[in-house]
Write an enzyme that holds these catalytic residues in place. Sequence first.
Site, short mmCIF file in Angstrom:
data_model
loop_
_atom_site.label_atom_id
_atom_site.label_comp_id
_atom_site.label_asym_id
_atom_site.label_seq_id
_atom_site.Cartn_x
_atom_site.Cartn_y
_atom_site.Cartn_z
N ASP A 541 0.87 -1.17 0.00
CA ASP A 541 0.00 0.00 0.00
C ASP A 541 0.91 1.23 0.00
O ASP A 541 2.10 1.13 0.29
CB ASP A 541 -0.89 -0.04 1.24
CG ASP A 541 -1.75 1.21 1.36
OD1 ASP A 541 -2.29 1.64 0.34
OD2 ASP A 541 -1.85 1.74 2.48
N ARG A 721 0.14 16.12 -2.94
CA ARG A 721 -1.26 15.78 -2.72
C ARG A 721 -2.07 17.02 -3.03
O ARG A 721 -1.89 18.06 -2.39
CB ARG A 721 -1.48 15.33 -1.29
CG ARG A 721 -2.90 14.84 -1.04
CD ARG A 721 -3.02 14.08 0.26
NE ARG A 721 -4.32 13.47 0.39
CZ ARG A 721 -4.65 12.61 1.34
NH1 ARG A 721 -3.75 12.26 2.22
NH2 ARG A 721 -5.86 12.09 1.38
N GLY A 966 -3.97 0.01 6.58
CA GLY A 966 -5.33 0.48 6.80
C GLY A 966 -6.37 -0.60 6.62
O GLY A 966 -6.08 -1.73 6.21
N ALA A 967 -7.61 -0.26 6.92
CA ALA A 967 -8.71 -1.21 6.78
C ALA A 967 -8.89 -1.63 5.32
O ALA A 967 -9.31 -2.75 5.04
CB ALA A 967 -10.01 -0.59 7.30
#
Length: 1312
Positions: A541, A721, A966-967
Amino acid sequence: MNRPTDSKAKMRSVEDSLSQNLLLKTECVINKNTDEELVCWGYTYSTWRKMLFWVGVVLTLGLLLLVLNWKPELECYLQRQRCALHKAKFLLIKTRFGLMNVIQVQTITGSIDGVVNYRMLHNPSEHLSSYTSAGLGGAAVVPNSSGRDDVSTTDDRAQLTSSWQEEDELSDGGGGVGGVGAADREAARYFDFQKTRYVWDQAKGSFRKLEDLSTGTTCLTIHEQFQGMSDEQRMARLRLYGFNSMEIEVPSYWNLFINEVLNPFYIFQIASIILWSLDSYYYYAACIFLISAISITISLRETKKQRVTLRDMVSTEGNIIKVCTETGCYIEKPEHDLVPGDLIAIPPNGCVMTCDAVLTAGTCIVNESMLTGESVPVTKTPLLQSEDQEVYAPELHKRHTLFSGTHIVQTRYYGQAKVTAVVVRTGFNTAKGELVRAILFPKPLDFKFYQDAIRFILFLSVVASIGMTYSCIHYIINNEPAGKTILRVLDLVTVVVPPALPAAMTVGTVYAQNRLKKSKIFCISPPRINFCGRINVFCFDKTGTLTEDGLDMWGVVPVEDIHFKHPIPDPSTLQRGPLIVCLATCHSLTIIDGELSGDPLDLIMFNAINWYLEEPGADTHKYDTIMPTVVKPCSSETFLGEEDEFEYLQHEHPFEVGIIRQFTFSSSAQRMSVITRTMGEDHMDIHCKGAPEKVASLCRPESVPHDFHSVLHSYSIQGFRVIALAHRPMDPKITWHQVQRISRDKVEKDLTFLGLLVLQNQLKPQTAPVIRTLKAANIRSVMITGDMLQTAVSVARNCSMVGPKERVILVHAHPPDFSKGQNSASIEWEEAEHGADGEDNSNNSGTDVDTDYEHSDAPGSPTSVESDQWNQPLLTDDGDILEVSDPRNLRNQRYTSLNMDIEVPHRKHLAINGKSYQVVCSHFPDLLSKICVQGTIFARMSPDQKCHLIEQLQHLDYTVGMCGDGANDCEALKAAHAGISLSEAEASVAAPFTSSISNIECVVTAVREGRAALVTSFGCFKYMALYSFIQFISVLILYTYLTNLSDFEYLYIDLVITTSIAVLMGNTAAYDRLVKKKPPGSLVKSSNLISILTQVFLVAIFQLAGFLYLQSQGFYVPAGSHTNGTDFNSSLLEGTNPSDDAESRTWESTIIFLLSSFMYIAVAYTFSTGPPFRQPIYTNVLYSLTLVLLFGFSSFLLLAPMHVLVEILDMMPLGRTPFRFRLVLFAMAVGCFIISCVMEWIVMESRWLKCLYKRIDRLKKVQKSKYKVVQQEIYAEDWPPLSHEAIVSSTATASPTASQAVVPSEILVNIH
């Protein structure tokens, strides 16, 4: 006139025929094409089969019951009779992974109640396949075409009840097909399997998963039909769904002991101990019994401890919660009594949710860290009226759903109104329950090493049978007693298949697990450590894994006169206007315990402007009597102009902005927005922030700068970002009440583009070195992120996932668009460094926007572009490296790209987003394997797509690792061979590995330890195999002369030598660096087989040589001939105490025992490999010291044996033999030691032998890994072809899921 009647009769006949076929079904498939797929066969009682079974139990002395414990399916085959499912009392269930279970079908007596199914609501004529309001007398509320509710008088409990009928009733038509007797009508049939309930569906003639409100229920239904239930309804529903609890059974020590002892390994040990006791090997049997008892005790303690830990983790206190009744009153009920459909009131002071519920009124501030790993408070809002026609799904509507296990920090409501929610899922069906079930019932491991180990044990059993046959014939020929013959024959089984073999193979894993724990990497599935040793692809990720979680403000890029202005580093210096108001209001921040809390991005944005947030108070009555959240600048002078204006505003209307309505972020919308009102203004405003492409598509085209895509690309390629900002004044006629009911689609349009918010997300300092280390070890790195494609490409370059001169090719796949006349899917290949059009060149207009999932590691955050660490190198036009020390220097520079030399062949990295990946899966299945093999960057991937990609890589024979935090990564972490979570949240408990250090250095550590553990497992297995063969050869030689080793000789070999070696061999630490070479993954590999065979051949030669040398000695007397020996032999025996069992005190047993002792030590050293996977053997001090001591003690026994040791070991008086004889034997032992090491090195490391192994593999027709075949195709075709266009024709079909791949009718492949 009779035609309608005939038609009805025919239809009735067809229905009866179909119903009869359903009743005759003996098999059904549940949860088809999922990991929870079950195949069920129906069985019922059979008296005569049961009688025969118990006769078999008596005849086999209970062994049949033991086999039944290992093979539960035999219970059905031997005791039950196959029958139709609707009659079944028992079900034989086969899981997707081939595991078999026998489950008894249960019944529920009394009234039951289930939720109304969405399909029934939209198709009332269809048979109910769900559960209706049976508790209300079987009446189901069904909307008709006019929109009114009619009442169906059908007793819908019949859909759940069993309707088994006698065969004669079916033939006579008694009761009608599918009829239900009065007694049966009250009994609903179901079974529970792996904490999931499955109920009988009479309409389909099969069992299916019990549904709740999370399946097929419209949001309108949730709003209107679940306004409270009576006690009778609740009890009826409780009978069907069970209690709202997750009870983890903790077995007693007695039950654990019985289950452990019935393990085949311990059954074999028990049989061996009994056999040894009958053969008078009391000491040896007692020692093995003691070791087994200690092993069982430790195992029981650990198992009990894990169960208790898991129970404590998921258990909840029996709290009380207010539940609405059918009269609208709220009464207190225990939380474990909640059922789907209950309307509950969330306590104002918060609580921990024990069920999944959807908010219907009020808002909640929720801490989901236990579920997602993110400690950021999330705002949950009630279901919107605009969503009434949508089918409720917890994932789709997660911003309205309170999940089990999450902590409600605060509730928000107006006046005395309650914050209410409707329970949608309870118990193990909740989101938390699914995670717990994943821990309780993990996916079975499918590692070739273990499969080969079982095959090898079977091979050893065949060898044992050969030895047994030989020994049996030899003992019979020599007229030995039958009892002794049977004992000797059975003893060979324990020799060839050692009871300690499975335990010895796990020693290396245990040591590796302890070393990982010291490195703060915790493993809950030790067998997965061996998988780490074979990993050749590691997926990562991005946010929080490769890059930092935190963000830094870089600046704001405002838009004026449809042109981007220079970036403003400090947003607090912005003039008063829509841009700074958007920054101040468009967020989901809240005050908890006096501190501002919320999404990190929102916090950074709000703190950067130096404003103040004030939440509603009880005594304030502004803004239409309801006080909204208010934001205002900390210093008025910053925003007010002239002195007189300041004086006026200070006394009349201070500059404050109230947030009237909030449209929270959703991954499908890729944005969030707020409706605000500025004090003193006569209208409201809407402010929006989100994904740049999405926000631009909602703006008026004339307000979006013409260079929008190029500017966006310039920031994204550098890894920033980026958030886009927009706003629009609303009609002054719109009131506060209208705003609360308006849908976001009606207000989020015709916006004015305000500018870009730019933040930087640094690369973690450990990331690039780790990626380079993996690349040097020939382990492929893949990025799977929910972020923007160009940002992911930038991060991949900066962290060395993509080399400086390697090419990145963007893959753009488009599905057919029949509305635009595009009847075929298309795919485009584009060099990443050539374009400046954002993620997709087709989106230049800003209207056709990619609406894929964004990375939602931080719930509530909008889609955006993330950045990297600024000290990473940037690429210049000449391909040189430009070091940037200060990120501010980049503001006045254009982004630079890599000048690719097409002439020089470099690796091509494919980059694809989730939308294109979906299209490829659906329309380009033939390209999917190539994209998976060549792809390095997978952006905008949803959790399901991440999991699907992992499974595709596994399908291509990759051994896949996954690292995430993360989830969103949980599914992928569970699917991977080795999933490493950087979060200690409850969601990551299901991951095999959890690192408490939140960087990817743990990946290198896990791989190093995995390789060391795998090599250790191979070494231990080969050692135990040689141990078996050495002892097998020894025993066969001794059996030939009707002799055997003594009890203490067996003890010395099996306990002192073998046990100490097997225990300490795995303690050698992992090598300190990774190399390209990988440890073997198969025991039946040619090199391993040849290694074992050469060592067996070697020890056989030296044992026979020693025995023949013994026979050439003058003092040698064959076994059983001591009394008739020469005077010289008699003098040797002078002073010795003859053993009670003269069978073991022979020259044969003594010499074979001593020679074999050296051989056990020799092969232990030979198989203790060091670099490049483990540290050198001398670093394992205990092991090295043990080998030296064992070798020294064996040498002492041979060269200068003490009399007391000779007596204990029942040896012949070797000290009285010529010293030259003993010296020759010692030279044989040393020679065997040296030759063993040399042969092993030649077999395993010789280059010419490696060529031979390849030829053998070709002769064996060993299939190459699928990914290697695909790689060869790619290199042969120079794929993807960037120099021409190709058109492919096939049949068009659409597919909704990534797992269903179909080929379109005409595919146009465009090459850029």
